[in-house]
Design an enzyme around this catalytic site. Structure first.
Site, PDB file in Angstrom:
ATOM      1  N   GLU A  58       8.516  -0.550   0.905  1.00  0.00           N
ATOM      2  CA  GLU A  58       9.300  -1.718   1.318  1.00  0.00           C
ATOM      3  C   GLU A  58       8.925  -2.975   0.534  1.00  0.00           C
ATOM      4  O   GLU A  58       8.807  -4.066   1.090  1.00  0.00           O
ATOM      5  CB  GLU A  58       9.134  -1.951   2.828  1.00  0.00           C
ATOM      6  CG  GLU A  58       9.679  -0.781   3.652  1.00  0.00           C
ATOM      7  CD  GLU A  58       9.573  -0.977   5.160  1.00  0.00           C
ATOM      8  OE1 GLU A  58       8.735  -1.779   5.593  1.00  0.00           O
ATOM      9  OE2 GLU A  58      10.343  -0.318   5.890  1.00  0.00           O
ATOM     10  N   ASP A  98      11.098   6.116  11.543  1.00  0.00           N
ATOM     11  CA  ASP A  98      10.352   4.886  11.815  1.00  0.00           C
ATOM     12  C   ASP A  98      10.338   4.558  13.301  1.00  0.00           C
ATOM     13  O   ASP A  98      10.999   3.618  13.724  1.00  0.00           O
ATOM     14  CB  ASP A  98      10.972   3.733  11.028  1.00  0.00           C
ATOM     15  CG  ASP A  98      10.119   2.475  11.084  1.00  0.00           C
ATOM     16  OD1 ASP A  98       8.920   2.582  11.401  1.00  0.00           O
ATOM     17  OD2 ASP A  98      10.658   1.383  10.812  1.00  0.00           O
ATOM     18  N   GLU A 136       8.686  -1.899  19.114  1.00  0.00           N
ATOM     19  CA  GLU A 136       9.723  -2.408  18.204  1.00  0.00           C
ATOM     20  C   GLU A 136      11.117  -1.869  18.541  1.00  0.00           C
ATOM     21  O   GLU A 136      12.052  -2.636  18.729  1.00  0.00           O
ATOM     22  CB  GLU A 136       9.361  -2.050  16.764  1.00  0.00           C
ATOM     23  CG  GLU A 136      10.423  -2.481  15.760  1.00  0.00           C
ATOM     24  CD  GLU A 136      10.039  -2.170  14.322  1.00  0.00           C
ATOM     25  OE1 GLU A 136       8.920  -1.698  14.081  1.00  0.00           O
ATOM     26  OE2 GLU A 136      10.876  -2.431  13.433  1.00  0.00           O
TER      27      GLU A 136
END
Lengths: 656, 656
Positions: free
Chosen positions: B273, B352, B380
């Site tokens: 990333e 993820d 998250e």
């Protein structure tokens, strides 16, 4: 022009025709000094000569002067223009008129000095031609310094205060005067804490900006918070009928005029997207606006009260509420209640500056109210100055729109034409050098709303590239002229709108606003798409128009193709007036749009060597992004609708 | 506990059983002092007595001591526990073992002192039980201070530097020791400029944190940037095979250990990333990891090298590339090439941290590499600590997962179990008080991966509410126990994942990641949905598993329902093993999920009066938001699929 800054539509050579001649200037006053300065500078560069208030009659090639005749005809801003017996004459009653007359001569160039022309009168159709800068003094954590700005930081504010060096602001004023703009609001309509104080203890900073703009005939306005009596004044209320509140505004305004005697007035976004307003006190918008109008009227100021009032916490499940209706529903009942010093500022469309919307039905529906029409020069939804999208034709359509027994929008807008600025501290002013054409065109259409946009575009080309070859001029014209329709083709189809990435609004997201609280839906399902706003079966929005539009919009058979999905929910197989189905239209326009961008990019590439290298490089780089972006739009939109409708492209092209 | 801070799972009364008795403590060393301090404080509060190193034999209720026997059996962290002849005995070989033994007694409470129990041996299954804090020293303009943090600011960093007052950090260490966590990485794996310097001139701030955590047996680790030799060292390269680079890391690491002799090592997110890594120099990940391993190995440190490597600039049009494959494809060829001091840290799923993913096939596929498994305690994608979502059952499923001839994940993870922390400077530590249960459960599962999660939950309830009535305990258990499955029901169905708002990842957006570069797609069209990851017709991801999973996942007939859309694209009418069609499953689970949230909210409301008012109020407020959020999920997901599939709900419920 300050060093390193693009001269835009006042390229030095654009003043060659004036600067190489003998000019007489008659009259006095600050704006006459500006006129003299312009001509003197041009003469210095091109070898001409300028004389002040000579008693002899010449011979002069150009005579610019204040006259005493015809003020009722010309007003403060008009002028007469003539070319007789070898002398070109501009006569005005006021300094602004003379300045606009000078720029008229500049636009004409050599043509101003040839042939015989009997006196013509020029005056602006609209008295107020204004730019609203959505600039924050402090950098906002989400919106940055310029809200919806795509050209760098603010021209006015830096490091949390007004720029010390105002040379750039002065240069900006000069450009604006050359296209006829005469008012600027210097801060964001969303007034944050630091910006609120511009009204009171920080008014000196605004006065500095006003000082720099004044020589170009531009008055300065300020966006204020309706809650200022509380947040700045320490009062317990901002109720517009409270005497203490009225007194607070009167006193605050007196101090503003002490600092800026020609201050233009206030701009207010109230009860809109979370900004405070009169609703908190059970008062109407007219009561709110009239509170501020009472404060500025004694000084000749105006309040621009924005009509952008709608429920931004709508439930997407609720299909009865229609944001498009909101401005009309809120404001029409108040017609006749606004004070003379209040102007209701209405966005040109009922939603929010989409690439295609109908004209707001509110315009024309409030005959006893001074209306200003608000356009968006900054390309929020139209490519953010990374895509070429010259909006002249769209604005012209809006300004010429009329209901059966009404005036065109350009005349209804007695309160002025206002636009959200696309300028920042970028060396090219507007990020994309070709986006300068939007700003110029706005100014010229505000002066003359029925002007032919294509002619305005050619004016801009002539001033920006004053010694352009035929090939360059034609190339520039071709990449700009159709760019709005091209942009429309590869983005949201048939008036549907809002298929953009939430928040920043750049790039496609078909469902990005579909399940949101913002009142922005397309209702696409596997069978069809569009919003039924008919009276018969929908939200009734179509009924807010007068004849003939209410009738035309009411039925999918008579509704113009380009607005079909704004007014109707139709099956993908619905056949348009063009003969195509809705779904095939979507596919075709998206393929075409990308092809047109590719063609424009090629035209631009072919102009290398004819355009200043820095400018050419900047535009070339942006064309790469535009082409990438257009492909992304094409592929996402086409894939979305192929997946949803299941209807294959009749031409068998690749859809992902 | 510092004033105003929630005691979490060390409620004072949880130490009553120990604190009201006579305790003998034998041994010396810093952690024995910690043990003594704990017992002495409990005795002060509850009237017991503590004696150090007495020569007499009692009588004592509790004897805690370091022994010399059995270190090969117990290690530094294990202990024996017995209850014989009226005395409860904990014996350990090291201070950490004694501390964990004390907390074992605390967990048992009165039960630790009743009955006869012959000596039991306890030791952690995994030597490393670690929390990664994604904390930034400086507040990041987009991510804030704690990336993916939902509990306020950082516990460690404030105003751009380490907190001066470390009392809170010490209290945190105590809580972590009580659930068995023994390592913390104190800064974000995305290492920004200020944080990079913690490695060099700001190591003193890290040393202060290490000092506060050391008494609880917690070693401190640091996230570092692979580009540090360039950005901090001024070198022209960070090539892992360059001798100067190796020397730079050796010297930097030597200084780190000078400041922190028991420093744990580095955590690295490289070529992931946008973070720098060895690819820039044509080097492999093992070469990158071994560079850092060589630097820390002489000091007994470890490098945690994250395997989260994939193409985050994927073209959504490209259906051949599959992000789920990426970690396996990148790392399996490197098996055997990592140094002993390098641990490859693998996310538990191939994507993820979605609410439902299969176990990463990389785990078990690198027998010659030390692997750590990474979980995400911070919620998250699972409600951001505004929704109750106790993840114990999900983690337990992961840790028990095994391939036909392999060990369960909990044993494959020889390099440790690591989790992204959910803690901040919020008074309740985790924003949502019930989210504390996730942190506690993580620690306990890292100690014993095959523990029954429901029993761990009851431990947490017992420690947090030590004098709870049966009704309170049952109520707490019921609102937490099924909350993960409830969350799964009202969010993304059948393993499909990523139907979240882009960026912040809170709330639904079915197409939010559908046309993005992140490799996260569901490919829903009017006929069906899901990603074909079979070998026969899809991306081949299913073939990365061994038996029996490769075969089971390969076919929609054998693939478990809950992962069907992760592995297969099926028609909406596909019949699940449950007997329902996919589309009806979507509708049903979304209606059920909302109902279950409503029921949990009612249960919680019924516990008012039994729970501390501040804690009760905080949870109640969050349940309102959870219910609102669950309804939004239900309505958006159901509307999206009704519009797309056209299949009505068989039960005729309202879908918008």
């Amino acid at each position: 022009m300050p060093e390193g800054v693009d001269p835009a539509w006042l390229a030095p050579a654009a003043l060659r025709a004036v600067g190489s001649r003998r000019t007489l200037i008659r009259g006095s006053g600050p704006l006459v000094e500006t006129v003299h300065g312009e001509v003197a500078e041009a003469c210095r560069r091109f070898g001409g000569r300028v004389v002040r208030d000579a008693s002899d009659d010449g011979p002069y090639d150009l005579a610019l002067g204040l006259g005493t005749e015809g003020p009722e005809l010309l007003g403060e801003e008009g002028f007469t223009f003539a070319c007789e017996g070898g002398t070109t004459t501009v006569t005005a009653c006021g300094g602004r008129g003379l300045l606009y007359g000078l720029f008229h001569v500049v636009r004409l160039g050599e043509a101003a000095f040839s042939g015989e022309r009997s006196p013509q009168t020029h005056r602006p159709a609209l008295a107020l031609r204004m730019l609203d800068h959505w600039d924050n003094v402090a950098v906002h954590p989400v919106m940055g310094q310029v809200e919806r700005g795509y050209a760098g930081g603010s021209l006015f504010w830096e490091d949390g205060r007004a720029r010390g060096d105002l040379e750039r602001v002065r240069a900006y004023g000069r450009l604006l005067a050359a296209c006829g703009i005469n008012a600027i609001s210097v801060n964001n309509v969303n007034v944050h804490a630091a910006e609120a104080r511009l009204l009171t203890d920080r008014i000196g900073e605004v006065a500095d900006i006003a000082y720099a703009l004044r020589p170009y005939g531009i008055r300065t306005h300020l966006s204020v918070s309706f809650a200022a009596p509380i947040t700045l004044g320490g009062l317990s209320t901002a109720d517009p009928l409270d005497e203490v509140v009225r007194g607070w505004w009167a006193e605050a305004t007196r101090r503003v005029y002490e600092a800026i005697p020609d201050f233009g007035g206030y701009v207010v976004k109230a009860d809109s997207e979370g900004q405070p307003g009169p609703f908190a006190y059970g008062r109407s918008h007219s009561e709110g606006a009239n509170l501020l109008a009472a404060a500025v009227e004694p000084f000749g100021g105006t309040v621009h009260w924005r009509a952008f009032v709608y429920d931004h916490r709508q439930d997407w499940r609720d299909r009865a509420t229609d944001r498009a209706r909101a401005a009309y529903d809120h404001f029409v009942p108040l017609d006749g209640e606004f004070a003379a010093g209040a102007v209701l500022q209405v966005k040109h469309g009922p939603m929010d500056f989409q690439v295609r919307e109908p004209v707001s039905p509110l315009i024309g529906a409030m005959p006893r109210t001074r209306l200003a029409v608000e356009l968006q020069v900054t390309q929020e939804y139209t490519g953010q100055q990374r895509h070429v999208c010259w909006l002249g034709p769209m604005w012209s359509e809006v300004l010429r729109f009329r209901q059966e027994r009404g005036l065109p929008v350009g005349e209804v807008a007695r309160g002025g034409l206002v636009a959200v600025s696309n300028v920042g501290d970028d060396p090219f002013w507007t990020g994309h050098p070709l986006a300068q054409a939007n700003l110029y065109t706005f100014g010229r259409l505000a002066w003359q709303p029925d002007a032919e946009p294509g002619e305005v575009l050619d004016e801009w080309i002539g001033l920006t590239y004053p010694e352009a070859s035929e090939r360059l001029s034609a190339g520039l014209h071709s990449v700009l002229d159709g760019s709005w329709r091209t942009y429309e083709k590869y983005t949201a189809p048939l008036g549907v709108g809002f298929m953009v990435q939430p928040g920043h609004h750049y790039g496609p997201s078909v469902d990005g606003y579909e399940y949101s609280p913002w009142g922005t839906y397309h209702f696409a399902d596997r069978d069809g798409i569009g919003v039924d706003r008919s009276v018969a079966s929908g939200t009734g929005f179509a009924g807010q128009y007068g004849a003939p539009w209410a009738g035309l919009y009411e039925s999918p058979d008579t509704c113009p193709d380009e607005l079909l999905l704004f007014f109707h929910h139709v099956p993908y197989g619905h056949v348009l007036k063009s003969g195509k189905t809705v779904i095939q239209h979507i596919y075709d326009t998206h393929f075409e749009g990308v092809e047109e961008v590719g063609q424009a990019r090629s035209v631009w590439a072919s102009l290398a060597g004819l355009v200043d290298p820095a400018r050419h490089a900047r535009v070339s780089e942006r064309y790469e992004e535009q082409l990438r972006g257009a492909r992304e739009w094409r592929d996402q939109i086409n894939s979305y609708f192929l997946r949803k409708s299941g209807v294959p492209d009749s031409r068998g092209r690749r859809i992902h």
